[in-house]
Enzyme design. Structure first.
Site, PDB file in Angstrom:
ATOM      1  N   ASP A 118       9.014   4.105   0.582  1.00 27.00           N
ATOM      2  CA  ASP A 118       7.800   4.654   1.185  1.00 27.00           C
ATOM      3  C   ASP A 118       7.926   4.442   2.693  1.00 27.00           C
ATOM      4  OD1 ASP A 118       5.369   5.273   2.217  1.00 27.00           O
ATOM      5  OD2 ASP A 118       4.195   4.088   0.793  1.00 27.00           O
ATOM      6  N   TYR A 160       0.862  -1.183   0.000  1.00 23.46           N
ATOM      7  CA  TYR A 160       0.000   0.000   0.000  1.00 23.46           C
ATOM      8  C   TYR A 160       0.894   1.226   0.000  1.00 23.46           C
ATOM      9  CZ  TYR A 160      -3.770   3.207   1.215  1.00 23.46           C
ATOM     10  OH  TYR A 160      -4.688   4.227   1.198  1.00 23.46           O
ATOM     11  N   LYS A 174       2.395  10.040   8.525  1.00 24.33           N
ATOM     12  CA  LYS A 174       1.955   9.465   9.800  1.00 24.33           C
ATOM     13  C   LYS A 174       2.673  10.085  11.011  1.00 24.33           C
ATOM     14  CE  LYS A 174       0.224   5.132   7.891  1.00 24.33           C
ATOM     15  NZ  LYS A 174      -1.135   4.787   8.097  1.00 24.33           N
TER      16      LYS A 174
HETATM   17  C1  LIG Z   1       3.097   2.459   3.490  1.00 28.71           C
HETATM   18  C2  LIG Z   1       2.034   3.517   3.377  1.00 28.71           C
HETATM   19  N1  LIG Z   1       2.175   4.495   2.471  1.00 28.71           N
HETATM   20  C3  LIG Z   1       1.261   5.485   2.341  1.00 28.71           C
HETATM   21  C4  LIG Z   1       0.153   5.521   3.150  1.00 28.71           C
HETATM   22  C5  LIG Z   1      -0.848   6.636   2.990  1.00 28.71           C
HETATM   23  O1  LIG Z   1      -0.734   7.533   4.012  1.00 28.71           O
HETATM   24  P1  LIG Z   1      -1.984   8.499   4.353  1.00 28.71           P
HETATM   25  O2  LIG Z   1      -3.077   7.606   4.820  1.00 28.71           O
HETATM   26  O3  LIG Z   1      -1.416   9.424   5.381  1.00 28.71           O
HETATM   27  O4  LIG Z   1      -2.320   9.224   3.118  1.00 28.71           O
HETATM   28  C6  LIG Z   1      -0.049   4.536   4.097  1.00 28.71           C
HETATM   29  C7  LIG Z   1      -1.247   4.552   4.961  1.00 28.71           C
HETATM   30  O5  LIG Z   1      -1.566   3.641   5.676  1.00 28.71           O
HETATM   31  C8  LIG Z   1       0.907   3.489   4.214  1.00 28.71           C
HETATM   32  O6  LIG Z   1       0.748   2.487   5.096  1.00 28.71           O
END
Ligand SMILES: Cc1ncc(COP(=O)(O)O)c(C=O)c1O
Length: 428
Positions: free
Chosen positions: A233, A138, A261
């Site tokens: 990421d 994700y 986050k």
């Molecule tokens: C690995 C990863 N990247 C990106 C995101 C997206 O972040 P946001 O929900 O702050 O947009 C998440 C959200 O859970 C994530 O787990």
């Protein structure tokens, strides 16, 4: 059973009664009123131990006094200027001290945006089309994150499948999908597309699956060899696996990284950091240049969010904070493992640092396809059973986020609920 009054109102306003995910049965729909430490209360006064903590955005605990104080002070001075403020500058400087690859910083408001901008920057910097991601990863609600997230058909690698409707066809055709922890297959895909590969994008801790020794190093070499960028990421791992994130924890330096986050201390904040030559493509004196990358938003790096982030990082820098986070994670993983073994139910406990997850399959779990045999009925019964027993979580995910506020009593309450749920609700 009908929904409680607050839940009923919420179901009338919000699709599915949520702000996204959850998918709770109507009778469990709740509306939260307050949080403190690792506890949240719903509007009817019911108490829950929080095991998701704003999906990991609240790493210090709800309403942490240092963050409340910083936000209150900044709110009185102006919450957002859509311009560099003192807290934004100080947080940018702190990120450069903390995160090895951060030669430049640009803020946005979420992890979704940060990862999307990384992809755009990589395509612009290389002039190439393809981005390689790992199946099941994700990366936010953007295009990359919603392709091959939960593939229903097992296509041959590197073919992608949309997990969301409404994506443009290029979101699927311009993405190459590889199996996590399989360097040979990844290498073959990279070799076949080396002239057109803009970036390899990876969650260094893939959901809660740990990278095998040499895998991230191998990706570093593959990306360099193909003239592509390596993008981490770090929305989840940033400031969580270590103060310097996964790149410090695993000792591999990406070209770009997405942060979010924990960075915002529970307030909306994301950031793209990385190599100066790539990051400088967003400089506005380059508008009109073929490689100029548009990157701006009204709320990215707001004064109030960056003030919260600064306060959060100051707490995380204090002696022993990561020992405490890792200890909480280790206790939860060990307790889950013991409870599952005693129940006789086949499952694999995953995670690292202050993260834990359960997959209802024997394991080992190295990649997404290893999770496909997992018993989803058990998983759902487990998560809803925990919710009914006062554990606040996202029942669409068995990923648990610990925080500095999780005390031994909170973990014990969670593990009691786990044992009771496995006994009463999950059939062996
Ligand atoms: C690995 C990863 N990247 C990106 C995101 C997206 O972040 P946001 O929900 O702050 O947009 C998440 C959200 O859970 C994530 O787990």
């Amino acid at each position: 059973m009908p929904a409680a009054p607050f839940g009923e109102r919420s179901l009338r306003v919000f699709p599915g009664g949520s702000l996204g995910e959850y998918n709770l049965p109507p009778e469990l729909a709740v509306v939260l009123a307050r949080g403190e430490g690792a506890t949240v209360w719903d509007a009817d006064g019911r108490r829950f131990t929080d095991m998701t903590m704003g999906w990991g955005s609240v790493l210090l605990g709800h309403a942490h006094p240092r963050i409340v104080e910083a936000v209150t002070r900044q709110a009185a001075l102006g919450s957002n200027f859509a311009y560099v403020s003192e807290p934004a500058l100080e947080l940018g400087e702190e990120i450069m001290r903390a995160v090895v690859c951060a030669e430049r910083v640009r803020f946005c408001a979420s992890g979704t945006e940060a990862t999307a901008y990384c992809v755009r920057l990589a395509r612009a910097a290389t002039g190439r089309r393809f981005v390689l991601k790992f199946e099941g990863a994700y990366h936010g609600a953007n295009e990359l994150g919603t392709v091959s997230l939960f593939p229903r058909r097992l296509l041959e690698f590197p073919h992608a499948e949309p997990t969301s409707a409404g994506l443009p066809s290029s979101a699927v055709t311009d993405v190459l999908v590889a199996p996590f922890n399989d360097l040979d297959t990844t290498r073959a895909i990279v070799d076949a597309h080396r002239r057109d590969l803009a970036a390899i994008v990876v969650e260094p801790l893939h959901r809660c699956t740990t990278p095998e020794p040499g895998f991230l190093d191998g990706l570093r070499q593959l990306a360099t060899g193909a003239g592509s960028l390596l993008v981490f990421d770090e929305t989840v791992t940033g400031f969580r696996l270590a103060y310097g994130g996964a790149q410090q924890y695993y000792g591999v330096r990406p070209d770009l990284a997405a942060l979010g986050k924990a960075l915002g201390g529970g307030y909306p904040l994301g950031a793209v950091v990385g190599r100066a030559d790539v990051m400088d493509l967003v400089r506005e004196d380059r508008i009109g240049d073929d490689r100029y990358v548009w990157f701006a938003s009204s709320l990215g790096g707001s004064a109030v969010s960056t003030a919260a982030g600064l306060a959060a990082l100051a707490v995380l820098r204090t002696e022993g904070s990561y020992d405490q986070l890792f200890d909480a994670g280790a206790r939860v993983r060990a307790g889950l493992g013991a409870a599952l073994t005693d129940s006789g139910i086949e499952a694999t406990v995953q995670g690292d640092g202050p993260l834990a997850a359960v997959v209802f399959t024997k394991g080992p779990v190295r990649d997404y396809r290893d999770t496909l045999g997992a018993d989803r009925t058990r998983s759902r019964a487990f998560l809803l059973g925990l919710f009914r027993r006062g554990i606040f979580l996202n029942p669409m995910s068995t990923k648990f986020y610990l925080s500095l506020a999780h005390r031994r009593e909170d973990i014990a309450a969670f593990l009691d609920a786990v044992r009771e749920t496995l006994r009463a609700d999950v059939r062996a």
